[in-house]
Design an enzyme around this catalytic site. Structure first.
Site, short mmCIF file in Angstrom:
data_model
loop_
_atom_site.label_atom_id
_atom_site.label_comp_id
_atom_site.label_asym_id
_atom_site.label_seq_id
_atom_site.Cartn_x
_atom_site.Cartn_y
_atom_site.Cartn_z
N CYS A 57 -23.18 -12.44 -7.41
CA CYS A 57 -24.17 -12.92 -8.38
C CYS A 57 -25.31 -11.91 -8.48
O CYS A 57 -25.76 -11.39 -7.46
CB CYS A 57 -24.73 -14.28 -7.96
SG CYS A 57 -23.51 -15.61 -8.01
N HIS A 60 -5.45 12.57 6.70
CA HIS A 60 -5.38 11.44 5.79
C HIS A 60 -6.32 10.33 6.26
O HIS A 60 -6.65 10.23 7.44
CB HIS A 60 -3.94 10.91 5.70
CG HIS A 60 -3.72 9.99 4.55
ND1 HIS A 60 -3.87 8.63 4.65
CD2 HIS A 60 -3.36 10.23 3.26
CE1 HIS A 60 -3.61 8.06 3.48
NE2 HIS A 60 -3.30 9.01 2.62
N CYS A 75 8.12 8.87 7.24
CA CYS A 75 7.48 7.96 6.30
C CYS A 75 8.60 7.17 5.64
O CYS A 75 9.47 7.77 4.99
CB CYS A 75 6.66 8.71 5.26
SG CYS A 75 6.08 7.68 3.89
N TYR A 108 5.98 9.24 -7.08
CA TYR A 108 4.77 9.10 -6.28
C TYR A 108 4.56 10.36 -5.45
O TYR A 108 5.51 10.95 -4.93
CB TYR A 108 4.91 7.87 -5.38
CG TYR A 108 3.64 7.40 -4.73
CD1 TYR A 108 2.39 7.63 -5.30
CD2 TYR A 108 3.68 6.68 -3.54
CE1 TYR A 108 1.24 7.18 -4.70
CE2 TYR A 108 2.53 6.22 -2.93
CZ TYR A 108 1.31 6.48 -3.51
OH TYR A 108 0.16 6.03 -2.92
N THR A 146 -6.95 4.67 -1.81
CA THR A 146 -7.96 4.53 -0.77
C THR A 146 -9.30 5.04 -1.25
O THR A 146 -10.35 4.46 -0.93
CB THR A 146 -7.52 5.30 0.50
OG1 THR A 146 -6.98 6.57 0.12
CG2 THR A 146 -6.46 4.53 1.26
#
Length: 696
Positions: free
Chosen positions: A113, A254, A334, A363, A510
């Site tokens: 708000c 990373h 990965c 990607y 991120t």
């Protein structure tokens, strides 16, 4: 975990399991005097005959939760203009009993708000809800009064069933209910629902980290594990800085590094500028800048495709003499990248290659081998989680009749399709806010020509499943929700709904999440009153170090000790961790795609739930502080360099259409860089899309 929140529920008071019909139930004794007796024909003294007529003529199909809210809507809709509606809101504000100073606490504040708004709830002896609210803005106070008068007298279960759409049907009009007030009004309702949930019994609570200008404090074992490394051992920092400066080693890491590693790196970066913690794409850009500044070696803290990208981009930039080192001799895998090297993905690309006018959007979190072989099969461009929407929509707008094949992340592909289906329901003006070249009709037309791979997931983001999302909805429905674009649909939908309806959510990379937190904090710092912002972090917890440093830097620069940010980790108590961390672990082991196993059960408060909710990536944990110091110690000596041969990124010696695998794998990356620079697909890529099938 669950903790019982304090609620003023009388001992022995029973909450009814079945709802009494709204028209026959009586309000609690403490209900404000201005509220008429529910279930009676008596009408509030301020309701005019015109308002009663309006209630009959305008509202027969509107399902308001109580007769009193129906009456308020009738009053507002019968008002002749916006000024009169605003005046009625101000009248409601004046009738609202003042909230005591003791109730104006951070716990009762409504987030999202523009003004300060407080809401509290308690159960009367008959099991019905009584609300109180207040605001330092009269119009916001009037909106709060609508909820107090309109929802008091319901059971908590009935409050949870209130459709937010009723707020837009009150007849306030766009001049009174501006976008910011609409968001605030919806957030008030969510705050009431959260308090109703608390009064029903156990409210789920996740671990969290509270960030202030003075420091941090943790709640829960997992948060404590994150918090303990935010202030690193300076002797370790000294040792690392000594090695980096003496040997001119740059470090790219990373966001998903462990807090222990990030804490040391962040502190070391204050003395050695060639340290960069970022998203995967920016890692390679950072490495080039370090090479330009004279670094002779780059240490990469990430999974293997990240170090491969760094190596390839350095070679393309003319810095093949700069060494690149991973943090382990064995593979740092990965699951998502490996999904793109499967037979299933080969078959997916074959279908794309056999379809005219096709573009493969891959990607960035994949290997150079994947990018090279994919581009050989079908024209390919890489994307990141922050630019995937613009890449796909631009392709559809720029190439008539194009077919777009996204992969390998199933969740991101599914979320893209869901996002576009939602856009197809919006007006043309709303669609153009997302992409200027599209309309509702063009979005509907592209949906059948968007495909995504259905067998690729990140093991970390896979864990944000339905159970954790239900707990988030129960316990954090009025908090800011942040979700990575790779998370499952449940978490994506939660964040999208919060973003779309209340301005309280973000979906993206991120970096997007970090920017969102900073933007909301900036707004809070512009206000003269205290604030406590709460964010549910729907992505890997490793980025907490970057969040803490960003938030504390802003708080200290603003010299504000009355504003704080709470980061909530949606982690279930049943966690998993790698067997390399588990001491004396028992029970069955789960094998990850590269052979790294995991063991059910929490280890020191760390891990990811098998039911849903993320703690940290087990592959990223291979990039330990010990590994980094070990690599740095070996750099520069003949014996050490020989040992580090196994730490170099995988060499690609195969040729693809006359280019090395690394060179061929860079082509889709360069297409993306061209798109980012010019805002459209490069001409060479468009020509490839439209002519390749014909040439074949």
């Amino acid at each position: 975990m669950r903790v019982r929140l304090a609620a003023t529920k009388p001992h022995g008071a029973a909450t009814r399991s079945t709802a009494t019909p709204l028209r026959t139930r009586r309000p609690p004794a403490s209900c404000p005097a201005v509220v008429c007796q529910l279930g009676q024909e008596k009408v509030h003294r301020d309701v005019t005959a015109a308002a009663q007529a309006a209630a009959t003529e305008v509202l027969p199909s509107v399902s308001f939760p109580t007769p009193r809210m129906t009456e308020v809507a009738a009053e507002l809709q019968a008002a002749p203009g916006q000024q009169e509606r605003a005046r009625l809101l101000l009248q409601l504000a004046k009738r609202l009993p003042a909230m005591s100073d003791a109730a104006r606490t951070d716990a009762n504040r409504v987030m999202g708000c523009t003004a300060q708004v407080w809401v509290s709830a308690e159960l009367e002896g008959n099991g019905l809800l009584s609300l109180t609210a207040d605001s330092d803005s009269e119009l916001s106070r009037g909106l709060a009064a609508v909820l107090v008068e309109g929802l008091s007298g319901l059971t908590p279960e009935e409050v949870l069933q209130v459709d937010p759409a009723v707020l837009s049907q009150l007849g306030l009009g766009s001049s009174v209910l501006t976008r910011s007030r609409t968001n605030g009004f919806l957030n008030m309702l969510e705050a009431v629902k959260r308090r109703a949930r608390a009064l029903l019994g156990d409210l789920p609570r996740f671990p969290s980290l509270l960030i202030s200008a003075a420091g941090t404090s943790a709640q829960g074992a997992f948060a404590e594990a994150q918090n303990q490394y935010l202030q690193p051992d300076q002797s370790v920092v000294d040792a690392l800085v000594s090695q980096l400066t003496a040997k001119r080693i740059g470090v790219v890491a990373h966001f998903y590094m462990d807090p222990q590693v990030q804490g040391v790196l962040s502190s070391a970066a204050e003395r050695w500028p060639h340290i960069n913690v970022s998203d995967s794409l920016v890692m390679a850009d950072g490495a080039v800048k370090m090479a330009e500044a004279g670094c002779t070696a780059i240490a990469v803290l990430g999974v293997d495709f990240m170090s491969e990208n760094v190596r390839a981009i350095l070679d393309e930039a003319g810095y093949s003499h700069v060494h690149v080192y991973r943090m382990a001799a064995e593979d740092i895998g990965c699951s998502l990248a490996e999904a793109a090297e499967s037979e299933a993905y080969d078959s997916y690309l074959a279908d794309a290659g056999a379809t005219p006018d096709s573009l493969h959007v891959v990607y960035i979190n994949t290997s150079l081998r994947t990018k090279a072989l994919a581009h050989k099969a079908v024209p390919t461009i890489t994307c990141t989680s922050s630019n995937v929407v613009s890449t796909v929509l631009t392709a559809f707008a720029q190439v008539p009749g194009i077919n777009v094949w996204y992969g390998p992340d199933t969740y991101m592909g599914r979320n893209l399709a869901q996002l576009f289906q939602s856009l197809a329901q919006l007006s043309d003006d709303e669609v153009r806010e997302v992409h200027p070249a599209h309309t509702q009709a063009s979005i509907r037309a592209l949906l059948p020509r968007l495909r995504y791979f259905e067998q690729g997931t990140c093991i970390v983001h896979h864990l944000f499943g339905g159970e954790v999302c239900e707990l988030v909805k129960e316990g954090y429905r009025d908090a800011y929700l942040a979700a990575h674009f790779e998370v499952p649909g449940e978490m994506f939908s939660l964040a999208m709904e919060a973003k779309r309806s209340r301005g309280m959510g973000v979906v993206g990379s991120t970096q997007n999440i970090l920017d969102f937190i900073a933007a909301k904090l900036t707004t809070a710092l512009e206000q003269p009153f205290p604030e406590r912002l709460q964010f549910v972090l729907g992505t890997e917890a490793g980025m907490i170090t970057s969040i803490v440093r960003k938030v504390q830097g802003m708080l200290r620069a603003a010299k504000r000790d009355d504003v704080a940010v709470e980061i909530v980790f949606p982690v279930s108590p049943e966690a998993i961790t790698t067997d390399r961390q588990q001491q004396g672990g028992q029970g069955p082991r789960l094998e990850l795609p590269t052979g790294l196993s995991v063991v059910p059960g929490p280890a020191g408060g760390e891990g990811c739930s098998l039911e849903g909710g993320c703690a940290s990536c087990p592959y990223m944990k291979m990039n330990s502080l010990t590994a980094l110091l070990g690599v740095c110690e070996r750099v520069g000596s003949p014996a050490g360099e020989a040992m580090l041969e196994a730490f170099k990124p995988r060499p690609y010696r195969e040729l693809v259409d006359g280019k090395t695998m690394a060179q061929a794998g860079c082509v889709p990356i360069l297409h993306m860089r061209g798109f980012q620079k010019g805002g459209s697909l490069p001409d060479a890529l468009v020509a490839d899309i439209t002519s390749r099938h014909a040439a074949a």
